[in-house]
Scaffold this active site. Structure first.
Site, PDB file in Angstrom:
ATOM      1  N   GLU A 163      33.663  42.229  74.496  1.00 19.99           N
ATOM      2  CA  GLU A 163      33.953  41.778  73.133  1.00 19.99           C
ATOM      3  C   GLU A 163      33.589  42.945  72.236  1.00 19.99           C
ATOM      4  OE1 GLU A 163      32.059  40.301  69.744  1.00 19.99           O
ATOM      5  OE2 GLU A 163      31.430  38.737  71.157  1.00 19.99           O
TER       6      GLU A 163
ATOM      7  N   CYS B  43      30.306  40.447  64.665  1.00 17.69           N
ATOM      8  CA  CYS B  43      31.674  40.835  64.976  1.00 17.69           C
ATOM      9  C   CYS B  43      32.650  39.894  64.277  1.00 17.69           C
ATOM     10  CB  CYS B  43      31.894  40.829  66.468  1.00 17.69           C
ATOM     11  SG  CYS B  43      31.300  39.344  67.195  1.00 17.69           S
TER      12      CYS B  43
HETATM   13  N1  LIG Z   1      31.929  44.083  67.471  1.00 21.08           N
HETATM   14  C1  LIG Z   1      30.712  43.813  67.813  1.00 21.08           C
HETATM   15  O1  LIG Z   1      30.384  42.709  68.168  1.00 21.08           O
HETATM   16  C2  LIG Z   1      29.692  44.867  67.794  1.00 21.08           C
HETATM   17  C3  LIG Z   1      30.034  46.153  67.485  1.00 21.08           C
HETATM   18  N2  LIG Z   1      29.115  47.122  67.491  1.00 21.08           N
HETATM   19  C4  LIG Z   1      29.545  48.494  67.173  1.00 21.08           C
HETATM   20  O2  LIG Z   1      28.961  49.382  68.099  1.00 21.08           O
HETATM   21  C5  LIG Z   1      28.296  50.434  67.421  1.00 21.08           C
HETATM   22  C6  LIG Z   1      27.136  50.893  68.258  1.00 21.08           C
HETATM   23  O3  LIG Z   1      26.318  49.797  68.534  1.00 21.08           O
HETATM   24  P1  LIG Z   1      25.758  49.444  69.963  1.00 21.08           P
HETATM   25  O4  LIG Z   1      25.311  48.070  69.893  1.00 21.08           O
HETATM   26  O5  LIG Z   1      24.762  50.431  70.398  1.00 21.08           O
HETATM   27  O6  LIG Z   1      27.021  49.440  70.951  1.00 21.08           O
HETATM   28  P2  LIG Z   1      27.425  50.417  72.114  1.00 21.08           P
HETATM   29  O7  LIG Z   1      28.789  50.006  72.534  1.00 21.08           O
HETATM   30  O8  LIG Z   1      27.280  51.833  71.748  1.00 21.08           O
HETATM   31  O9  LIG Z   1      26.392  50.129  73.296  1.00 21.08           O
HETATM   32  C7  LIG Z   1      26.300  48.846  73.922  1.00 21.08           C
HETATM   33  C8  LIG Z   1      25.780  49.021  75.343  1.00 21.08           C
HETATM   34  O10 LIG Z   1      26.777  49.647  76.138  1.00 21.08           O
HETATM   35  C9  LIG Z   1      26.280  50.844  76.737  1.00 21.08           C
HETATM   36  N3  LIG Z   1      27.351  51.831  76.663  1.00 21.08           N
HETATM   37  C10 LIG Z   1      27.983  52.241  75.542  1.00 21.08           C
HETATM   38  N4  LIG Z   1      28.918  53.154  75.861  1.00 21.08           N
HETATM   39  C11 LIG Z   1      28.882  53.304  77.196  1.00 21.08           C
HETATM   40  C12 LIG Z   1      29.612  54.110  78.108  1.00 21.08           C
HETATM   41  N5  LIG Z   1      30.545  54.964  77.692  1.00 21.08           N
HETATM   42  N6  LIG Z   1      29.328  54.026  79.409  1.00 21.08           N
HETATM   43  C13 LIG Z   1      28.366  53.190  79.845  1.00 21.08           C
HETATM   44  N7  LIG Z   1      27.639  52.403  79.034  1.00 21.08           N
HETATM   45  C14 LIG Z   1      27.881  52.467  77.723  1.00 21.08           C
HETATM   46  C15 LIG Z   1      25.089  51.230  75.888  1.00 21.08           C
HETATM   47  O11 LIG Z   1      24.156  51.986  76.635  1.00 21.08           O
HETATM   48  C16 LIG Z   1      24.543  49.897  75.462  1.00 21.08           C
HETATM   49  O12 LIG Z   1      23.712  49.377  76.471  1.00 21.08           O
HETATM   50  C17 LIG Z   1      27.967  49.837  66.081  1.00 21.08           C
HETATM   51  O13 LIG Z   1      27.824  50.797  65.082  1.00 21.08           O
HETATM   52  C18 LIG Z   1      29.130  48.953  65.830  1.00 21.08           C
HETATM   53  O14 LIG Z   1      30.170  49.691  65.274  1.00 21.08           O
HETATM   54  C19 LIG Z   1      27.826  46.832  67.824  1.00 21.08           C
HETATM   55  C20 LIG Z   1      27.420  45.567  68.128  1.00 21.08           C
HETATM   56  C21 LIG Z   1      28.331  44.461  68.136  1.00 21.08           C
HETATM   57  O1  LIG Z   2      28.280  34.864  65.126  1.00 23.62           O
HETATM   58  C1  LIG Z   2      28.202  34.635  66.328  1.00 23.62           C
HETATM   59  O2  LIG Z   2      27.655  33.656  66.766  1.00 23.62           O
HETATM   60  C2  LIG Z   2      28.808  35.562  67.336  1.00 23.62           C
HETATM   61  C3  LIG Z   2      28.998  36.903  66.767  1.00 23.62           C
HETATM   62  C4  LIG Z   2      29.172  37.945  67.805  1.00 23.62           C
HETATM   63  O3  LIG Z   2      29.602  37.690  68.899  1.00 23.62           O
HETATM   64  C5  LIG Z   2      28.818  39.303  67.469  1.00 23.62           C
HETATM   65  O4  LIG Z   2      28.544  39.562  66.303  1.00 23.62           O
HETATM   66  O5  LIG Z   2      28.788  40.139  68.374  1.00 23.62           O
END
Ligand SMILES: NC(=O)C1=CN([C@@H]2O[C@H](COP(=O)(O)OP(=O)(O)OC[C@H]3O[C@@H](n4cnc5c(N)ncnc54)[C@H](O)[C@@H]3O)[C@@H](O)[C@H]2O)C=CC1
Ligand SMILES: O=C(O)CCC(=O)C(=O)O
Length: 526
Positions: free
Chosen positions: A265, A302
């Site tokens: 997601e 998200c």
């Molecule tokens: N749409 C959503 O629900 C969310 C979006 N984000 C976005 O992600 C950005 C960074 O936040 P993070 O939470 O640190 O997400 P991230 O995607 O950078 O990391 C999440 C997890 O995946 C692992 N990971 C990331 N890239 C990888 C790769 N290439 N290979 C292997 N493992 C990998 C990381 O080590 C971490 O454990 C935020 O600035 C935001 O833009 C973050 C949280 C939720």
């Molecule tokens: O608002 C929620 O309960 C889910 C939101 C979510 O999945 C996220 O922000 O990554």
């Protein structure tokens, strides 16, 4: 409980030697003790082997035993008491009340999945009895049930340190399906992860389950996550995070000799459509309601409403005036990590510097590190259609209003949107025609369509869809929230003419588990 900084590999606590991870308190910028040792190939290998060794036993546990295990995990998390909340506050900058609510949701999810396991319809039992006399060909005895895929790799999410992390929805649904889980902890909240991990580890032991049902690994870079997804004993992946991370893991999974499903997601801008009659009737209330949703939790959902679409005119101006006023007075909460804060500032700066975009309002400035100064921008439908960068998610409290000349152009913009978790209609009775015209597009684009609410806040229930076409997720056929999330980790097996003694209990004559089953096409408890 004293935090040790160790990984949990089956029953063992294990100190990683591949670098150190320290949580940062984002409200002060201070590093928190203890240091957590990062894992490597050896720990991934050991955790995956244990998970594989546990799989055949765990998947055949009786539904009651698996339900009791899920309930034990929930109870052990609650038994951590305030220590869990205090640590989660320090590691995430999220307010105590939010984390207490999130703990309630986490425990509620585990208990809900316990009820799902007991109820049993997830097994999908189908029986087509043999028709030996059928002409011209007899029919064999055919029985279908669903079995779990195998060990699952779960990536904890930064923005939900409890509900989408070590014992969050991915882990709960995988356990419910009968899959052992290897968690890659998010480095933003290693202490919270260790505490919850120990609660799960203790539940495994209390329930007499094989130790490999659960492991927890730390890793600062991408190598641990990559190795985990590449490991041949891992059969599915649950992920919540960035589009870049999710896509990278999809590629690793697709390039394996045996590709596996990745349920990632990722990124969604959650369009909200302000339809004309609703705007005419309650523009000011909509403006205030929108800002409340946009700024909730520093916009770190998200489901955050990242774009608004409306027909330009005086009613929209009323909406803008109310939103500008509310947003201008909104405080600057602390964001989850310095990296997420820097990404937010860069995304906001890119919009502010875009010649096609006007800055309508900024929230109050903060006086500490990593604070989220909310932002509202506006552009035209033509500009939005011309500039693909305007469709990218800015994670945090930032939103872009698209002023459309008419409803036709609003529909054209909707048609060009990427896949979304949600689409929101603000509508009155007189908007029914416009809403009906939009619905086919929204159904193709989004996992959840809602009217007269705001998309933040996802109910954990049976009918929820927290999913949607790419890039909202990597697989639009499923949901990561709600009981249907169990479907991600199951596959059907058909047993043809298998002797009764070899059949699983769920498919035996006499229905010993009392399941709902489809027998010769008819659904019933038979
Ligand atoms: N749409 C959503 O629900 C969310 C979006 N984000 C976005 O992600 C950005 C960074 O936040 P993070 O939470 O640190 O997400 P991230 O995607 O950078 O990391 C999440 C997890 O995946 C692992 N990971 C990331 N890239 C990888 C790769 N290439 N290979 C292997 N493992 C990998 C990381 O080590 C971490 O454990 C935020 O600035 C935001 O833009 C973050 C949280 C939720
Ligand atoms: O608002 C929620 O309960 C889910 C939101 C979510 O999945 C996220 O922000 O990554």
């Amino acid at each position: 409980m004293t935090l040790t900084g160790m990984m949990l590999i089956g029953v063992e606590s294990h100190r990683g030697r591949n670098g150190e991870i320290r949580a940062i308190d984002p409200s002060t910028g201070a590093a928190l003790d203890p240091a957590f040792g990062g894992g490597g190939a050896a720990e991934v290998d050991r955790a995956c082997q244990l998970a594989w060794d546990a799989f055949d036993r765990f998947r055949e546990t009786a539904p009651e035993d698996r339900a009791v295990f899920l309930e034990a995990v929930a109870r052990n998390i609650l038994d951590l008491g305030d220590e869990l909340i205090v640590r989660a506050v320090a590691e995430s900058g999220l307010p105590r009340a939010r984390l207490e609510g999130e703990r309630g949701r986490t425990v509620g999810q585990l208990r809900l999945f316990a009820a799902v396991v007991r109820e049993g319809s997830w097994i999908g039992a189908r029986i087509d009895p043999a028709l030996p006399e059928r002409a011209p060909l007899p029919r064999p005895d055919l029985r279908q049930r669903r079995i779990p895929l195998g060990p699952v790799a779960v990536f904890g999410a930064s923005n939900f340190p409890l509900a989408f992390s070590v014992a969050g929805g991915d882990t709960a649904s995988a356990f419910a399906a009968g899959c052992p889980v290897v968690v890659k902890a998010h480095s933003a909240h290693p202490g919270t992860s260790e505490l919850v991990g120990r609660a799960v580890q203790a539940a495994v032991a209390e329930c007499g389950l094989p130790e490999g049902v659960f492991s927890l690994i730390f890793g600062a870079g991408t190598s641990v996550g990559t190795a985990l997804v590449a490991d041949p004993r891992i059969k599915a992946v649950g992920f919540t995070g960035s589009r870049r991370g999710g896509v990278a893991l999809m590629e690793v999974a697709a390039k394996r000799p045996e590709p596996i499903p990745v349920y990632a997601e990722m990124s969604s801008i959650n369009p909200a459509f302000l339809l004309p009659a609703a705007l005419a009737a309650r523009a000011e209330a909509l403006g205030r309601g929108f800002v409340a949703s946009l700024t909730l939790g520093a916009g770190q959902f998200c489901t955050n409403p990242g774009i608004l679409l409306a027909v330009d005119g005086p009613d929209l101006d009323r909406f803008v005036a109310a939103a500008v006023e509310a947003l201008g007075g909104s405080a600057a909460p602390t964001m989850l990590t310095p990296g997420i804060h820097a990404a937010f500032d860069a995304g906001v700066a890119a919009l502010a510097d875009n010649a096609l975009v006007a800055t309508l309002a900024r929230g109050l400035d903060g006086d500490g590190p990593n604070q989220c100064r909310a932002a509202l921008f506006a552009t035209t439908a033509d500009a939005f259609l011309d500039d693909p960068s305007l469709r990218e998610e800015v994670f945090g409290s930032a939103s872009l209003l698209i002023r459309c000349p008419d409803l036709e152009s609003l529909r054209a913009v909707a048609e060009r949107l990427d896949g979304q978790l949600t689409a929101t209609l603000q509508m009155d009775a007189a908007d029914a025609g416009a809403a009906a015209a939009l619905l086919p597009t929204l159904e193709r684009k989004a996992g959840r369509i809602l009217a007269n609410g705001w998309p933040t806040g996802v109910e954990v229930c049976h009918a929820m869809v927290h999913g949607g076409p790419f890039p909202a997720t990597s697989d639009s056929r499923t949901t990561s929230v709600g009981t249907a999330a169990i479907e991600r980790f199951l596959r059907p097996v058909c047993y043809q003419d298998i002797p009764a003694g070899l059949l699983p209990e769920s498919l035996r004559d006499g229905n010993p588990l009392g399941l709902w089953r489809r027998v010769d096409g008819a659904l019933g408890r038979h």
